[in-house]
Design an enzyme around this catalytic site. Structure first.
Site, PDB file in Angstrom:
ATOM      1  CB  ILE A 108      35.025  65.878  45.014  1.00  0.00           C
ATOM      2  CG1 ILE A 108      36.449  66.126  44.562  1.00  0.00           C
ATOM      3  CG2 ILE A 108      34.352  64.753  44.247  1.00  0.00           C
ATOM      4  CD1 ILE A 108      37.413  64.994  44.904  1.00  0.00           C
ATOM      5  CB  CYS A 109      33.806  70.045  41.304  1.00  0.00           C
ATOM      6  SG  CYS A 109      34.737  71.469  41.903  1.00  0.00           S
ATOM      7  NE  ARG A 110      38.327  71.635  35.584  1.00  0.00           N
ATOM      8  CZ  ARG A 110      39.048  72.742  35.746  1.00  0.00           C
ATOM      9  NH1 ARG A 110      40.314  72.671  36.078  1.00  0.00           N
ATOM     10  NH2 ARG A 110      38.495  73.917  35.585  1.00  0.00           N
TER      11      ARG A 110
END
Length: 110
Positions: free
Chosen positions: A61-63
């Site tokens: 996951i990231c932004r």
């Protein structure tokens, strides 16, 4: 922009207790992240590969999904069963999934 054919899953479909790797930067992590996630900024993924479970599904996951998509492509090429969390932490928050912060303040997506 995104690598082709990267396996992905909706934030709402990530199972409880899943192995989550958060590839955002330190300030983003501190503002709000998935409790129990492993924080490895994208640039550090190759040198910290040994910290990522090789015997389980890994959700990255990231932004918003761009950096995590690149990480999933690289991890997949290096033997890790990795999936991109579609929409990243924004989608995670929108789905009402729990988050924590490192600051003691209400967690938010930065």
């Amino acid at each position: 922009m995104f690598p082709p054919s990267v396996p992905s899953v909706a934030a709402s479909a990530v199972p409880a207790g899943a192995h989550i790797v958060d590839v955002r930067e330190d300030d983003e992590w501190a503002a709000g992240h998935v409790e129990g996630a492993l924080h490895i900024p994208l640039a550090d993924v190759p040198v910290r590969l040994g910290e990522i479970p090789a015997d389980a599904d890994v959700y990255v996951i990231c932004r918003s999904g761009g950096r995590s998509s690149r990480a999933v492509a690289w991890l997949s090429q290096n033997g890790v069963d990795a999936m991109n969390v579609d929409g990243g932490m924004g989608a995670w928050a929108d789905a009402g999934r729990p988050m924590v912060s490192e600051t003691g303040a209400e967690p938010f997506v930065r």
